[in-house]
Design an enzyme around this catalytic site. Sequence first.
Site, PDB file in Angstrom:
ATOM      1  CG  HIS A 313     -11.867  11.555  33.351  1.00 14.79           C
ATOM      2  ND1 HIS A 313     -11.264  11.764  34.565  1.00 14.79           N
ATOM      3  CD2 HIS A 313     -12.986  12.315  33.339  1.00 14.79           C
ATOM      4  CE1 HIS A 313     -12.001  12.616  35.251  1.00 14.79           C
ATOM      5  NE2 HIS A 313     -13.040  12.970  34.539  1.00 14.79           N
ATOM      6  CG  ASP A 371     -19.158  15.147  29.186  1.00 15.34           C
ATOM      7  OD1 ASP A 371     -20.201  15.393  29.790  1.00 15.34           O
ATOM      8  OD2 ASP A 371     -18.051  15.618  29.470  1.00 15.34           O
TER       9      ASP A 371
HETATM   10  N1  ACO Z   1      -8.996  11.110  21.681  1.00 13.30           N
HETATM   11  C1  ACO Z   1      -7.769  10.740  21.196  1.00 13.30           C
HETATM   12  N2  ACO Z   1      -6.644  10.694  21.924  1.00 13.30           N
HETATM   13  C2  ACO Z   1      -6.749  11.012  23.218  1.00 13.30           C
HETATM   14  C3  ACO Z   1      -7.979  11.390  23.798  1.00 13.30           C
HETATM   15  C4  ACO Z   1      -9.126  11.435  22.981  1.00 13.30           C
HETATM   16  N3  ACO Z   1     -10.312  11.793  23.476  1.00 13.30           N
HETATM   17  N4  ACO Z   1      -7.780  11.666  25.118  1.00 13.30           N
HETATM   18  C5  ACO Z   1      -6.477  11.453  25.345  1.00 13.30           C
HETATM   19  N5  ACO Z   1      -5.854  11.053  24.204  1.00 13.30           N
HETATM   20  C6  ACO Z   1      -4.452  10.678  24.050  1.00 13.30           C
HETATM   21  C7  ACO Z   1      -3.520  11.879  24.138  1.00 13.30           C
HETATM   22  O1  ACO Z   1      -3.301  12.418  22.833  1.00 13.30           O
HETATM   23  C8  ACO Z   1      -2.277  11.280  24.724  1.00 13.30           C
HETATM   24  O2  ACO Z   1      -1.624  10.554  23.751  1.00 13.30           O
HETATM   25  P1  ACO Z   1       0.001  10.451  23.767  1.00 13.30           P
HETATM   26  O3  ACO Z   1       0.355   9.766  25.060  1.00 13.30           O
HETATM   27  O4  ACO Z   1       0.335   9.642  22.551  1.00 13.30           O
HETATM   28  O5  ACO Z   1       0.524  11.866  23.691  1.00 13.30           O
HETATM   29  C9  ACO Z   1      -2.828  10.258  25.732  1.00 13.30           C
HETATM   30  O6  ACO Z   1      -4.101   9.876  25.193  1.00 13.30           O
HETATM   31  C10 ACO Z   1      -3.001  10.792  27.149  1.00 13.30           C
HETATM   32  O7  ACO Z   1      -3.838  11.907  27.089  1.00 13.30           O
HETATM   33  P2  ACO Z   1      -3.595  13.275  27.866  1.00 13.30           P
HETATM   34  O8  ACO Z   1      -4.047  14.413  26.992  1.00 13.30           O
HETATM   35  O9  ACO Z   1      -2.204  13.323  28.393  1.00 13.30           O
HETATM   36  O10 ACO Z   1      -4.577  13.098  29.076  1.00 13.30           O
HETATM   37  P3  ACO Z   1      -5.083  14.242  30.015  1.00 13.30           P
HETATM   38  O11 ACO Z   1      -5.313  13.628  31.318  1.00 13.30           O
HETATM   39  O12 ACO Z   1      -4.183  15.433  29.951  1.00 13.30           O
HETATM   40  O13 ACO Z   1      -6.447  14.692  29.303  1.00 13.30           O
HETATM   41  C11 ACO Z   1      -8.725  14.857  28.731  1.00 13.30           C
HETATM   42  C12 ACO Z   1      -7.677  14.239  29.678  1.00 13.30           C
HETATM   43  C13 ACO Z   1      -8.514  16.375  28.615  1.00 13.30           C
HETATM   44  C14 ACO Z   1     -10.113  14.605  29.286  1.00 13.30           C
HETATM   45  C15 ACO Z   1      -8.561  14.212  27.344  1.00 13.30           C
HETATM   46  O14 ACO Z   1      -8.742  12.806  27.440  1.00 13.30           O
HETATM   47  C16 ACO Z   1      -9.531  14.768  26.317  1.00 13.30           C
HETATM   48  O15 ACO Z   1      -9.270  15.844  25.749  1.00 13.30           O
HETATM   49  N6  ACO Z   1     -10.671  14.068  26.048  1.00 13.30           N
HETATM   50  C17 ACO Z   1     -11.680  14.549  25.132  1.00 13.30           C
HETATM   51  C18 ACO Z   1     -12.499  15.628  25.782  1.00 13.30           C
HETATM   52  C19 ACO Z   1     -13.451  15.091  26.824  1.00 13.30           C
HETATM   53  O16 ACO Z   1     -14.204  14.162  26.571  1.00 13.30           O
HETATM   54  N7  ACO Z   1     -13.449  15.733  27.994  1.00 13.30           N
HETATM   55  C20 ACO Z   1     -14.376  15.378  29.066  1.00 13.30           C
HETATM   56  C21 ACO Z   1     -13.655  15.112  30.327  1.00 13.30           C
HETATM   57  S1  ACO Z   1     -14.829  14.532  31.502  1.00 13.30           S
HETATM   58  C22 ACO Z   1     -15.591  15.881  32.084  1.00 13.30           C
HETATM   59  O17 ACO Z   1     -15.130  16.976  32.102  1.00 13.30           O
HETATM   60  C23 ACO Z   1     -16.921  15.616  32.605  1.00 13.30           C
END
Ligand code: ACO
Length: 436
Positions: A313, A371
Site C-alpha cells: 500500500h 482487498d
Molecule cells: N508484490 C510484490 N512486490 C511489491 C508489491 C506486491 N504486491 N507491492 C510493492 N512491491 C514492491 C515494489 O516492486 C517495490 O520494490 P523495489 O523497491 O524493489 O522496486 C517496493 O515493493 C515498493 O513498492 P512501490 O510500487 O514503490 O509502492 P507504491 O506505493 O508505488 O505502490 C501499490 C503501492 C500500488 C498498492 C503496490 O503495493 C501494489 O501494486 N500492490 C498490489 C495491488 C494492490 O493490492 N492494490 C490495492 C491497494 S489498496 C486499495 O486500493 C484499496
Amino acid sequence: MKLADNKATLSFSNGSPSVELPVYHGTMGPDVVDIRKLYAQTGMFTYDPGFLSTAATQSAITYIDGDKGELLYRGYPIEQLATQCDYLDVCHLLLKGELPNAKESADFHKLVTNHTMVNEQMQFFMRGFRRDAHPMAILTGLVGGLSAFYHDSTDINNPEHREIAAIRLIAKMPTLVSMAYKYKVGQPYMYPQNNLSYAGNFMRMMFGTPCEDYVVSPVLEKALDRIFILHADHEQNASTSTVRLCASSGTNPFAAIAAGVACLWGPAHGGANEACLNMLEDIQKMGGVAKVGEFMSQVKDKSSGVKLMGFGHRVYKNYDPRAKLMQETCNEVLAELGLENDPLFKLAKALEKIALEDDYFVQRKLYPNVDFYSGIVQRAIGIPVNLFTGIFALARTVGWIAQLNEMIGDPEYKIGRPRQLFTGATARDVKPLAQR
Ligand code: ACO
C-alpha cells in the site's frame, strides 16, 4: 491549518538567493511546507510525480497513520466504527462531520431510503450495453448518466444541489450496481424494498427474484455492511484525488463521481480485489497451496512482472487495519456458510503466512491490504468477481462526495492544474510534406 514557528529555507548551489517557505501544522500527521509562492519567487516548479511528498489539499475527514496502521474517520478509529455503527451512520459522519444521534440517524436512514429508486428510463439506458460488459464500464456510464436525469442537483456551487446529489448518489448506487448484475445474468431488475437495511436491500436486489421472497441472512448482511464501512473513505487516494480534480472545474457532482468510478477500476487501486481473487484462482488451478513457493519466487523476480495482489500500500507500511477487520468478517462468513475449508481461503492464509515471514516483503514493509480478504468474503456471499470493484465504488461514493463538498467549501480551493517539467522537442518549424 496553523502556521508553525519554524520556516523552511530553500537554498541553491548556483548562488541564486535562497527563499523562505512557510510551514503549517495540521492537527496530526506530518507538517507541510507551503510552496504556493515558489514559482513566483524563483521561476521554478517542484517535481513530484505520483505525489510521493505532496499534500494536494487540507482535509478534516480521514486520517491515516501508515506506520502505525491507523485509520480514523473524523477522528473515530475504524475498529470502533466497524463494530459499533452501521454504514449509513458512517455516511452521516463523513458527510456532516459528526455521528448522528438517534433521531438524526433515523431521519438520515429514512432520507436515503426514500431515494433508492432510479428513474425508470435508466433501464433503457442499460439496454445499450452488451450483456457481457464489465460492470465498471456500465457503472461509469450510469453514474455519469445520472446528471442527465436529475437536473435539479447539478450545480456544484449550490450547497442544496450538492446535498441532494449526495443523498441521491448514496441511495442509488446499490440499485445501479445490482442492475448491472441483473442485466448480465438476464434476470429482471428488483425494485428496492425500503423496509430493509441499506446492505439488506442491496442483497435482495442482487439475489432476489420476483418468483420468491428473498430472506436476508443477518451474518451476510452485517459482513456486507462492514465491507461498505471499511471502504467508505481513505483520504487522498487516486480516485478521490480524481474526483477532486474533476470537480475543481465546476462540473456537476454526478460527472465528478463518474470520474472516481473510472479511476477506481484500475488494478493498482479498487480493481485489486478482483485481481487478487483472480490470482488466487490461478494459483489454485496451478496446484493450490503446494504451488505457493513457486508463485512467490515469481513475485520476487522483478523481471516476471508478477505482483502479490492484495499486498502493499502506498500509505500503510504496517498491517492495514481494514485487513484485520476483514479477516474477522471472513471467518464469520465462511463459518456461517459452512465454507471453513474453502480452498481459496486456505490458499490466502498460506500466502499471507509466507509473505509476512519472507525477507522480500518484510524489508519493503509489504502487508496485506483490505482487498486481500474482501474478495474471499464477497465471493462467499455470492458476488461475482467482476462486480467486486463495483461494490467498492458503491461504498466509496460517500467518501468521494464528502471530499468533493469539503473542497468546494474550502476558501483556498482553485481549479487543479499541475505543472510539468518539459522534456520534449524545442520549438521547430513544420516542413512541407515532401521534405519530411
Ligand atoms: N508484490 C510484490 N512486490 C511489491 C508489491 C506486491 N504486491 N507491492 C510493492 N512491491 C514492491 C515494489 O516492486 C517495490 O520494490 P523495489 O523497491 O524493489 O522496486 C517496493 O515493493 C515498493 O513498492 P512501490 O510500487 O514503490 O509502492 P507504491 O506505493 O508505488 O505502490 C501499490 C503501492 C500500488 C498498492 C503496490 O503495493 C501494489 O501494486 N500492490 C498490489 C495491488 C494492490 O493490492 N492494490 C490495492 C491497494 S489498496 C486499495 O486500493 C484499496
